[in-house]
Design a protein around this motif. Structure first.
Motif, PDB file in Angstrom:
ATOM      1  N   GLU A  60      -9.008  -1.379  -5.810  1.00  0.00           N
ATOM      2  CA  GLU A  60      -7.829  -0.557  -5.541  1.00  0.00           C
ATOM      3  C   GLU A  60      -8.136   0.939  -5.480  1.00  0.00           C
ATOM      4  O   GLU A  60      -7.662   1.625  -4.571  1.00  0.00           O
ATOM      5  CB  GLU A  60      -6.757  -0.821  -6.594  1.00  0.00           C
ATOM      6  CG  GLU A  60      -5.462  -0.093  -6.309  1.00  0.00           C
ATOM      7  CD  GLU A  60      -4.367  -0.421  -7.310  1.00  0.00           C
ATOM      8  OE1 GLU A  60      -3.274   0.131  -7.143  1.00  0.00           O
ATOM      9  OE2 GLU A  60      -4.610  -1.204  -8.243  1.00  0.00           O
ATOM     10  N   ASP A  61      -8.941   1.446  -6.408  1.00  0.00           N
ATOM     11  CA  ASP A  61      -9.222   2.883  -6.405  1.00  0.00           C
ATOM     12  C   ASP A  61     -10.019   3.290  -5.164  1.00  0.00           C
ATOM     13  O   ASP A  61      -9.754   4.344  -4.568  1.00  0.00           O
ATOM     14  CB  ASP A  61      -9.925   3.325  -7.679  1.00  0.00           C
ATOM     15  CG  ASP A  61     -11.229   2.582  -7.940  1.00  0.00           C
ATOM     16  OD1 ASP A  61     -11.393   1.443  -7.480  1.00  0.00           O
ATOM     17  OD2 ASP A  61     -12.097   3.167  -8.627  1.00  0.00           O
ATOM     18  N   TRP A  96       0.819  -1.217   0.000  1.00  0.00           N
ATOM     19  CA  TRP A  96       0.000   0.000   0.000  1.00  0.00           C
ATOM     20  C   TRP A  96       0.851   1.264   0.000  1.00  0.00           C
ATOM     21  O   TRP A  96       0.317   2.375   0.038  1.00  0.00           O
ATOM     22  CB  TRP A  96      -0.936   0.014   1.208  1.00  0.00           C
ATOM     23  CG  TRP A  96      -2.012  -1.023   1.165  1.00  0.00           C
ATOM     24  CD1 TRP A  96      -2.438  -1.731   0.083  1.00  0.00           C
ATOM     25  CD2 TRP A  96      -2.805  -1.460   2.262  1.00  0.00           C
ATOM     26  NE1 TRP A  96      -3.442  -2.587   0.444  1.00  0.00           N
ATOM     27  CE2 TRP A  96      -3.699  -2.439   1.775  1.00  0.00           C
ATOM     28  CE3 TRP A  96      -2.852  -1.128   3.603  1.00  0.00           C
ATOM     29  CZ2 TRP A  96      -4.618  -3.084   2.593  1.00  0.00           C
ATOM     30  CZ3 TRP A  96      -3.770  -1.769   4.421  1.00  0.00           C
ATOM     31  CH2 TRP A  96      -4.648  -2.737   3.908  1.00  0.00           C
ATOM     32  N   GLU A  97       2.166   1.099   0.027  1.00  0.00           N
ATOM     33  CA  GLU A  97       3.114   2.217   0.031  1.00  0.00           C
ATOM     34  C   GLU A  97       2.877   3.162   1.206  1.00  0.00           C
ATOM     35  O   GLU A  97       2.846   4.379   1.060  1.00  0.00           O
ATOM     36  CB  GLU A  97       3.080   2.967  -1.307  1.00  0.00           C
ATOM     37  CG  GLU A  97       3.447   2.101  -2.490  1.00  0.00           C
ATOM     38  CD  GLU A  97       3.377   2.820  -3.825  1.00  0.00           C
ATOM     39  OE1 GLU A  97       2.961   3.997  -3.870  1.00  0.00           O
ATOM     40  OE2 GLU A  97       3.746   2.193  -4.828  1.00  0.00           O
ATOM     41  N   ASP A 110      -7.606  -7.059   6.149  1.00  0.00           N
ATOM     42  CA  ASP A 110      -8.220  -7.947   5.167  1.00  0.00           C
ATOM     43  C   ASP A 110      -9.379  -7.247   4.455  1.00  0.00           C
ATOM     44  O   ASP A 110      -9.508  -7.335   3.234  1.00  0.00           O
ATOM     45  CB  ASP A 110      -8.699  -9.228   5.849  1.00  0.00           C
ATOM     46  CG  ASP A 110      -9.322 -10.198   4.862  1.00  0.00           C
ATOM     47  OD1 ASP A 110      -8.636 -10.587   3.889  1.00  0.00           O
ATOM     48  OD2 ASP A 110     -10.495 -10.566   5.065  1.00  0.00           O
ATOM     49  N   ALA A 111     -10.203  -6.541   5.222  1.00  0.00           N
ATOM     50  CA  ALA A 111     -11.345  -5.827   4.627  1.00  0.00           C
ATOM     51  C   ALA A 111     -10.866  -4.773   3.637  1.00  0.00           C
ATOM     52  O   ALA A 111     -11.420  -4.643   2.538  1.00  0.00           O
ATOM     53  CB  ALA A 111     -12.198  -5.193   5.727  1.00  0.00           C
ATOM     54  N   LEU A 112      -9.833  -4.011   4.006  1.00  0.00           N
ATOM     55  CA  LEU A 112      -9.288  -3.010   3.090  1.00  0.00           C
ATOM     56  C   LEU A 112      -8.714  -3.672   1.838  1.00  0.00           C
ATOM     57  O   LEU A 112      -8.863  -3.152   0.735  1.00  0.00           O
ATOM     58  CB  LEU A 112      -8.201  -2.190   3.779  1.00  0.00           C
ATOM     59  CG  LEU A 112      -8.671  -1.109   4.740  1.00  0.00           C
ATOM     60  CD1 LEU A 112      -7.503  -0.571   5.561  1.00  0.00           C
ATOM     61  CD2 LEU A 112      -9.349   0.017   3.987  1.00  0.00           C
ATOM     62  N   SER A 113      -8.082  -4.812   2.009  1.00  0.00           N
ATOM     63  CA  SER A 113      -7.479  -5.522   0.878  1.00  0.00           C
ATOM     64  C   SER A 113      -8.519  -5.988  -0.130  1.00  0.00           C
ATOM     65  O   SER A 113      -8.222  -6.130  -1.319  1.00  0.00           O
ATOM     66  CB  SER A 113      -6.687  -6.734   1.373  1.00  0.00           C
ATOM     67  OG  SER A 113      -5.625  -6.322   2.167  1.00  0.00           O
TER      68      SER A 113
END
Length: 76
Positions: A57-58, A13-14, A50-53
Protein backbone atom coordinates in the motif's frame (compact mmCIF):
# COMPACT_ATOMS: atom_id res chain seq x y z
CA UNK A 1 -12.73 -6.05 -16.11
CA UNK A 2 -16.12 -4.39 -16.03
CA UNK A 3 -17.04 -0.77 -15.32
CA UNK A 4 -18.26 -1.54 -11.79
CA UNK A 5 -14.94 -3.23 -10.97
CA UNK A 6 -13.05 -0.18 -12.23
CA UNK A 7 -15.27 2.11 -10.15
CA UNK A 8 -14.68 -0.04 -7.08
CA UNK A 9 -10.92 0.16 -7.58
CA UNK A 10 -11.08 3.93 -7.99
CA UNK A 11 -13.01 4.19 -4.73
CA UNK A 12 -10.58 1.88 -2.95
CA UNK A 13 -7.69 4.09 -4.06
CA UNK A 14 -9.70 7.27 -3.39
CA UNK A 15 -9.21 8.56 -6.93
CA UNK A 16 -11.51 10.49 -9.21
CA UNK A 17 -11.68 9.84 -12.95
CA UNK A 18 -9.17 12.57 -13.84
CA UNK A 19 -6.65 11.21 -11.34
CA UNK A 20 -7.10 7.66 -12.58
CA UNK A 21 -6.51 8.90 -16.12
CA UNK A 22 -3.20 10.47 -15.05
CA UNK A 23 -2.13 7.33 -13.19
CA UNK A 24 -2.86 5.14 -16.24
CA UNK A 25 -1.64 7.70 -18.82
CA UNK A 26 -5.04 7.94 -20.47
CA UNK A 27 -7.26 10.76 -21.64
CA UNK A 28 -10.05 11.56 -19.21
CA UNK A 29 -12.62 10.98 -21.96
CA UNK A 30 -11.39 7.40 -22.36
CA UNK A 31 -11.70 6.76 -18.62
CA UNK A 32 -15.23 8.22 -18.73
CA UNK A 33 -16.12 5.83 -21.55
CA UNK A 34 -14.81 2.89 -19.51
CA UNK A 35 -16.73 3.99 -16.40
CA UNK A 36 -19.95 4.46 -18.38
CA UNK A 37 -19.49 0.99 -19.89
CA UNK A 38 -19.55 2.57 -23.35
CA UNK A 39 -16.11 1.23 -24.25
CA UNK A 40 -14.57 -2.13 -23.33
CA UNK A 41 -11.72 -1.88 -20.84
CA UNK A 42 -8.58 -3.22 -22.57
CA UNK A 43 -6.68 -6.05 -20.94
CA UNK A 44 -3.59 -3.80 -20.73
CA UNK A 45 -5.51 -1.42 -18.44
CA UNK A 46 -6.75 -4.34 -16.36
CA UNK A 47 -3.17 -5.62 -16.14
CA UNK A 48 -1.90 -2.21 -14.96
CA UNK A 49 -4.58 -1.99 -12.29
CA UNK A 50 -3.84 -5.53 -11.14
CA UNK A 51 -0.10 -4.78 -10.99
CA UNK A 52 -0.72 -1.64 -8.91
CA UNK A 53 -3.04 -3.60 -6.62
CA UNK A 54 -0.29 -6.11 -5.88
CA UNK A 55 2.14 -3.45 -4.63
CA UNK A 56 2.40 -2.81 -0.90
CA UNK A 57 0.00 0.00 0.00
CA UNK A 58 2.69 2.55 0.87
CA UNK A 59 4.57 1.92 -2.40
CA UNK A 60 1.35 2.02 -4.43
CA UNK A 61 0.24 5.28 -2.82
CA UNK A 62 3.63 6.89 -3.43
CA UNK A 63 3.60 5.82 -7.07
CA UNK A 64 0.03 7.03 -7.56
CA UNK A 65 0.85 10.43 -6.02
CA UNK A 66 3.95 10.72 -8.19
CA UNK A 67 1.89 10.03 -11.31
CA UNK A 68 -0.88 12.44 -10.31
CA UNK A 69 1.56 15.29 -9.72
CA UNK A 70 3.83 14.77 -12.72
CA UNK A 71 4.05 17.42 -15.39
CA UNK A 72 2.03 17.01 -18.55
CA UNK A 73 3.75 15.55 -21.55
CA UNK A 74 4.77 18.15 -24.07
CA UNK A 75 5.61 17.76 -27.71
CA UNK A 76 9.11 18.67 -28.76
Amino acid sequence: MKADELKAQMQAWELNAAELAKVLCLHTTKVSEYLADVERIPCAIEFSIDALSRLPEDERNALIQERIHRKKHTRS
